[in-house]
Design a protein around this motif. Structure first.
Motif, mmCIF file in Angstrom:
data_model
loop_
_atom_site.group_PDB
_atom_site.id
_atom_site.type_symbol
_atom_site.label_atom_id
_atom_site.label_comp_id
_atom_site.label_asym_id
_atom_site.label_seq_id
_atom_site.Cartn_x
_atom_site.Cartn_y
_atom_site.Cartn_z
ATOM 1 N N GLU A 126 0.834 -1.213 0.000
ATOM 2 C CA GLU A 126 0.000 0.000 0.000
ATOM 3 C C GLU A 126 0.868 1.261 0.000
ATOM 4 O OE1 GLU A 126 -2.476 3.112 1.866
ATOM 5 O OE2 GLU A 126 -1.420 1.838 3.245
ATOM 6 N N SER B 187 2.308 1.669 -3.423
ATOM 7 C CA SER B 187 1.298 2.080 -4.407
ATOM 8 C C SER B 187 1.205 3.595 -4.557
ATOM 9 C CB SER B 187 -0.076 1.536 -4.022
ATOM 10 O OG SER B 187 -0.137 0.134 -4.160
ATOM 11 N N ALA C 119 -1.888 2.199 -9.822
ATOM 12 C CA ALA C 119 -0.930 3.107 -9.184
ATOM 13 C C ALA C 119 -0.063 3.797 -10.233
ATOM 14 C CB ALA C 119 -0.063 2.336 -8.193
ATOM 15 N N PRO D 102 -3.925 -3.535 -9.079
ATOM 16 C CA PRO D 102 -3.534 -2.436 -8.189
ATOM 17 C C PRO D 102 -2.272 -1.692 -8.627
ATOM 18 C CG PRO D 102 -4.233 -4.323 -6.896
ATOM 19 C CD PRO D 102 -4.175 -4.782 -8.323
ATOM 20 N N ALA D 103 -1.233 -2.413 -9.037
ATOM 21 C CA ALA D 103 -0.002 -1.730 -9.449
ATOM 22 C C ALA D 103 -0.230 -0.947 -10.731
ATOM 23 C CB ALA D 103 1.134 -2.738 -9.615
ATOM 24 N N TRP E 121 -1.014 -8.059 -6.490
ATOM 25 C CA TRP E 121 -0.818 -6.609 -6.495
ATOM 26 C C TRP E 121 -0.165 -6.159 -7.801
ATOM 27 C CZ3 TRP E 121 3.787 -3.569 -6.355
ATOM 28 C CH2 TRP E 121 3.564 -2.200 -6.140
#
Length: 238
Positions: free
Chosen positions: A153, A156, A207, A203-204, A198
């Motif tokens: 997190e 990110s 980001a 998610p990555a 991730w």
């Protein structure tokens, strides 16, 4: 004193109550008689990395048990985090925390270890390049059995040049298709799946997209653009 130095100092303070062993015996086929003496001759913080390396490789397997491991722990982790051993690799040393079942140790000791691991991660993300590499650090943290969600997190956010460069490095050297390439990964571990999800589950990529929208410097934009395709989930997965 930086928060990283404070975390290391706390390890020495908290584990300073662990009695110095009279002997640190090992398997007679693997450890020579008296090989433990230089390790016990002075303060644990003064042990040279080269002298501690053989113990670090054999600890909990063929040299000593948990009691000895806890005594040497501050110096072991300090040297491993700096990649001062050469061999054993940091992933091996940090993996011994899981073997020693550190998460059932007394609360103060667990907190000191967790603080050290967390600050090592922060310190890694603050600088680029680093030694050991980001790929090694992530795998070593995973080997302890810790939950990597807070680390991922923080990463990110991609709010520093170093964090962006580290993600670029990791994608190029630590990711191949949809698998992590470091040989020390336990591919059946929750941390492996957590990290892979991730990286490749969305998610990555999100980001990177957010960082690209916020970034203005061309060199960083190029890094983000280069890795974005590798982070996109398979069609229909996200």
């Amino acid at each position: 004193m930086s928060s990283w130095e404070a975390a290391k100092r706390r390890m020495y303070d908290v584990f300073g109550h662990v009695p110095r062993p009279e002997h640190a015996d090992g398997c007679s086929h693997c450890v020579a008689p008296g090989e433990d003496r230089p390790l016990l001759a002075g303060p644990v913080g003064s042990i040279e990395a080269a002298a501690l390396a053989r113990y670090a490789a054999k600890a909990l397997n063929t040299w000593g048990g948990v009691a000895e491991f806890r005594y040497f722990l501050p110096r072991l982790l300090e040297c491993a985090a700096a990649d001062d051993f050469g061999y054993p690799d940091p992933e091996i040393v940090f993996g011994k925390l899981a073997s020693a079942d550190w998460r059932v140790w007394p609360e103060e000791e667990r907190d000191a270890v967790a603080g050290f691991l967390g600050e090592w991660w922060h310190e890694t993300l603050r600088r680029h390049p680093v030694r050991p590499s980001i790929d090694t650090v992530v795998c070593a943290l995973a080997a302890t059995g810790m939950d990597l969600a807070p680390c991922l997190e923080i990463w990110s956010r991609l709010d520093t040049d170093a964090a962006i460069n580290h993600l670029h490095d990791f994608v190029l050297t630590g990711l191949s298709g949809k698998r992590l390439t470091n040989a020390f990964w336990d591919r059946h571990s929750p941390a492996y799946q957590q990290t892979l999800t991730w990286l490749t589950g969305g998610p990555a990529a999100a980001a990177v997209e957010a960082a690209f929208a916020a970034q203005t410097r061309e060199p960083l934009l190029e890094l983000l653009a280069e890795i974005h395709p590798a982070l996109l989930p398979p069609h229909g997965d996200g």
